[in-house]
Design a protein around this motif. Structure first.
Motif, mmCIF file in Angstrom:
data_model
loop_
_atom_site.group_PDB
_atom_site.id
_atom_site.type_symbol
_atom_site.label_atom_id
_atom_site.label_comp_id
_atom_site.label_asym_id
_atom_site.label_seq_id
_atom_site.Cartn_x
_atom_site.Cartn_y
_atom_site.Cartn_z
ATOM 1 N N ARG A 167 6.939 18.344 -5.397
ATOM 2 C CA ARG A 167 6.783 16.928 -4.818
ATOM 3 C C ARG A 167 5.343 16.705 -4.398
ATOM 4 O O ARG A 167 4.598 17.651 -3.863
ATOM 5 C CB ARG A 167 8.673 16.589 -4.334
ATOM 6 N N VAL A 168 5.451 15.728 -5.259
ATOM 7 C CA VAL A 168 4.190 14.779 -4.253
ATOM 8 C C VAL A 168 4.397 14.228 -3.010
ATOM 9 O O VAL A 168 4.822 12.373 -2.696
ATOM 10 C CB VAL A 168 3.282 13.551 -4.673
ATOM 11 N N PRO A 169 4.356 14.276 -1.562
ATOM 12 C CA PRO A 169 4.609 13.747 -0.576
ATOM 13 C C PRO A 169 3.917 11.836 -0.511
ATOM 14 O O PRO A 169 2.830 12.359 -0.527
ATOM 15 C CB PRO A 169 4.406 14.101 0.083
ATOM 16 N N ILE A 170 5.138 11.183 -0.091
ATOM 17 C CA ILE A 170 4.239 9.475 0.297
ATOM 18 C C ILE A 170 4.334 9.435 1.737
ATOM 19 O O ILE A 170 4.459 9.785 2.213
ATOM 20 C CB ILE A 170 4.863 8.917 -0.438
ATOM 21 N N LYS A 171 2.563 9.723 1.994
ATOM 22 C CA LYS A 171 2.859 9.366 3.690
ATOM 23 C C LYS A 171 3.561 7.924 3.978
ATOM 24 O O LYS A 171 3.967 8.290 5.270
ATOM 25 C CB LYS A 171 1.361 9.350 3.790
ATOM 26 N N SER A 172 3.588 6.890 3.205
ATOM 27 C CA SER A 172 3.618 5.738 3.735
ATOM 28 C C SER A 172 3.914 4.633 2.396
ATOM 29 O O SER A 172 2.544 4.842 1.706
ATOM 30 C CB SER A 172 2.898 5.074 5.183
ATOM 31 N N LEU A 173 4.798 3.517 3.072
ATOM 32 C CA LEU A 173 4.551 2.587 1.309
ATOM 33 C C LEU A 173 4.653 1.836 2.615
ATOM 34 O O LEU A 173 5.658 1.089 3.179
ATOM 35 C CB LEU A 173 5.641 2.895 0.684
ATOM 36 N N ARG A 174 3.292 0.424 2.368
ATOM 37 C CA ARG A 174 3.522 -0.525 3.649
ATOM 38 C C ARG A 174 3.389 -1.814 3.451
ATOM 39 O O ARG A 174 2.465 -2.049 1.980
ATOM 40 C CB ARG A 174 3.030 -0.628 4.730
ATOM 41 N N VAL A 175 4.380 -3.148 3.518
ATOM 42 C CA VAL A 175 3.949 -4.563 3.452
ATOM 43 C C VAL A 175 2.374 -4.529 3.645
ATOM 44 O O VAL A 175 2.286 -3.975 5.289
ATOM 45 C CB VAL A 175 5.344 -5.176 3.730
ATOM 46 N N VAL A 176 1.283 -5.114 3.038
ATOM 47 C CA VAL A 176 0.441 -5.311 3.767
ATOM 48 C C VAL A 176 -0.006 -6.354 4.843
ATOM 49 O O VAL A 176 -0.741 -6.026 5.657
ATOM 50 C CB VAL A 176 -1.167 -5.786 2.668
ATOM 51 N N ALA A 177 0.608 -7.431 4.966
ATOM 52 C CA ALA A 177 1.552 -8.479 6.135
ATOM 53 C C ALA A 177 1.100 -7.355 7.205
ATOM 54 O O ALA A 177 0.865 -7.596 8.158
ATOM 55 C CB ALA A 177 1.959 -9.509 5.893
ATOM 56 N N TYR A 236 1.103 -1.206 -0.198
ATOM 57 C CA TYR A 236 -0.110 -0.177 0.061
ATOM 58 C C TYR A 236 0.782 1.194 0.077
ATOM 59 O O TYR A 236 1.974 1.258 1.177
ATOM 60 C CB TYR A 236 -0.762 -0.142 1.352
ATOM 61 N N MET A 237 0.726 2.126 -0.894
ATOM 62 C CA MET A 237 1.486 3.748 -1.063
ATOM 63 C C MET A 237 0.403 4.323 -0.703
ATOM 64 O O MET A 237 -0.407 4.460 -1.475
ATOM 65 C CB MET A 237 2.077 3.900 -2.304
ATOM 66 N N ASP A 238 0.825 4.725 0.645
ATOM 67 C CA ASP A 238 -0.366 5.938 0.842
ATOM 68 C C ASP A 238 0.048 7.804 0.356
ATOM 69 O O ASP A 238 1.060 7.570 1.162
ATOM 70 C CB ASP A 238 -1.167 5.409 2.692
ATOM 71 N N LEU A 239 -1.026 7.951 -0.303
ATOM 72 C CA LEU A 239 -0.740 9.493 -0.490
ATOM 73 C C LEU A 239 -1.867 10.132 -0.176
ATOM 74 O O LEU A 239 -2.477 10.155 0.720
ATOM 75 C CB LEU A 239 -0.617 9.832 -2.370
ATOM 76 N N LEU A 296 -4.963 7.959 -9.236
ATOM 77 C CA LEU A 296 -3.780 8.975 -8.309
ATOM 78 C C LEU A 296 -2.732 9.408 -9.114
ATOM 79 O O LEU A 296 -2.059 10.307 -8.896
ATOM 80 C CB LEU A 296 -4.061 8.091 -6.708
ATOM 81 N N LEU A 297 -1.457 8.383 -9.957
ATOM 82 C CA LEU A 297 -0.656 8.679 -10.045
ATOM 83 C C LEU A 297 -1.154 9.558 -11.817
ATOM 84 O O LEU A 297 -0.148 10.439 -12.024
ATOM 85 C CB LEU A 297 0.041 7.321 -10.477
#
Lengths: 313, 313
Positions: free
Chosen positions: B247-257, B61-64, B227-228
């Motif tokens: 630039r567009v900040p990335i709030k978080s990029l997480r492994v779904v597990a 999940y990449m949350d913007l 979104l991209l």
């Protein structure tokens, strides 16, 4: 150093005022050997005769609040539709209409939001509301044909004529414009003769080649694509905007010949019937920029760039 | 009636909560005969076994600010890169970084804006800063292969394996992921081993197939592409943003597990190793919806839809 994907395969939409060469000089362009020129090298070495100027009578300016979209019309392939779109533009049919649809990886489309309500719909005066389709036409050698060497999934032959991407079926003696990125067509309903240009669309994603010979193409966006591709996607079926306020107003859509000369943007396009263009195709088939590890050795018609630049740059 | 282009060829990004069928029922879908089912018909008739659930261990999940982009990883084809991207995500490397580049009809790319300034660049802790390339791999029959029947401009054979678009060279015994719309790769510099996943890109336009085997692909966006694709294009060379505030900040990029179950979005994807999928390909090769005049009879791999839907819908 920054990790990147090498410079884009796309050169189509050069911002006015931006030095044209800057777009294609990324990693490795400087390291190309004289024997394997890059696209940048080839354009730098081009002669005035390698370019053609836009014909103001066959160019449209669609002005949005965000900027100008420039469309080159293709009268050779869709003469009646081109004439009708110009007639619609000249009776100010499109002025004040709106972009109604933006579907992800497919099309952006504009027209009359009230087209389905006869009482509210804009009246068409001198132009035709609908036309017989112009899905393909007879092949004639006088059209000229720069054929691509690597074949095509959809058509017997593909290449370029008059600066447009086309397919050709030599056995049937037919030719047709094809749906690649930026191509403009006349939306239609189920009836084949229900189009005509009152509603227009632009391809904004992967080439929807399944539409070839199913709908009349009549031109190509040569500048301003980013004004269309970045529009919010519509959330109703087929990417239509759900609410009127989401629609994107069209300030005006004009034939350039009707625009005062001082307000025009003089552009020229690389001719597709030259030795230089064939060299460019070859250079894109086999990218020799330092960044590339394996040149593809092949090219799809949808990946061939069609350079545009300010006149005389 | 509204003049339109028939429903999109793309079904890839189904909004959560939207009834999946609504996206593909446009003009003419109702008129399909039982002998020539549309994609909507086929999906309606699908069985639970025709679908596969996303593996939380191989989904990101990449949350913007604007929403969530969901990426399925491809460990079968790029095991080391996938492991490294997960390691980077787990040490929160990407959180607070930004989308740095949006180039029209090419790629959107993110990473560390200060990557070129060692003093300011984010430190990589347990992951690897760079990796040897994984451009292709040995073919094994156990990979499975749903081959497309219409050939390809770039590769000897193309089709799908594990739900991903791939090419195969039977003579060389090699296979590789290919650059189609939504595919995700690890940017690199000129050196082949300068990638590794610290900078990632997504294809947002016409499939840039010339990049195949030149850069390591490692996954595919399965939701949130819009979104991209709608991000403003960067105006510096190669579509980089000129100013930091663009630039567009990335709030978080997480492994779904690693994401609490309650916060996950359960999705399933149509399997590509089934009879149903072959029927879907056939239905897209020959569109029989009432709107179509001439079925193409052929399909390019980049035009094959890979349906995604909420689990159990």
């Amino acid at each position: 150093m920054k990790r990147s994907i090498c410079q884009g395969g796309w050169f189509l939409f050069v911002a006015i005022g931006l030095a044209v060469m800057s777009v294609v000089t990324g990693h490795g362009a400087d390291s190309a050997t004289p024997k394997s020129p890059t696209m940048a090298d080839l354009l730098k070495a081009s002669k005035p005769g390698d370019w053609r100027q836009l014909d103001p009578e066959n160019t449209l300016y669609m002005d949005l609040t965000a900027g100008r979209v420039i469309i080159e019309l293709a009268p050779t392939f869709a003469p009646k539709h081109v004439a009708n779109v110009k007639a619609l533009a000249r009776e100010h049919y499109y002025d004040g209409l709106a972009i109604l649809r933006a579907q992800e990886n497919y099309v952006v489309q504009w027209g009359d939001p009230e087209a389905e309500k006869p009482a509210l719909a804009r009246k068409i005066k001198t132009a035709r509301p609908t036309l017989a389709p112009e899905f393909d036409r007879t092949w004639e050698d006088s059209l000229g044909f720069t054929r691509l060497p690597d074949g095509d999934v959809y058509a017997p032959e593909v290449g370029f004529a008059s600066g447009f991407p086309i397919a050709r079926d030599p056995k049937a003696g037919r030719t047709w414009l094809i749906h690649t990125y930026g191509m403009v067509g006349a939306g239609r309903d189920v009836a084949l003769d229900s189009g005509g240009g009152a509603e227009l669309y632009v391809c904004i994603g992967q080439a929807p080649r399944n539409l070839d010979r199913n709908v009349t193409l009549l031109g190509r966006v040569i500048q301003g694509m980013e004004l269309l591709t970045t529009l919010p996607r519509g959330t109703a079926a087929m990417g239509f905007y759900e609410r009127p306020e989401q629609r994107v107003p069209i300030k005006s859509l004009r034939v350039v010949a009707d625009v005062p000369v001082a307000e025009r943007i003089p552009l020229e396009l690389l001719r597709t019937d030259t030795v230089l263009f064939q060299q460019l195709v070859e250079s894109r088939r086999n990218r020799r920029d330092e960044w590339y590890h394996v040149p593809a050795g092949r090219i799809d018609i949808s990946a061939v760039p069609l350079p545009v630049r300010p006149v005389g740059k």
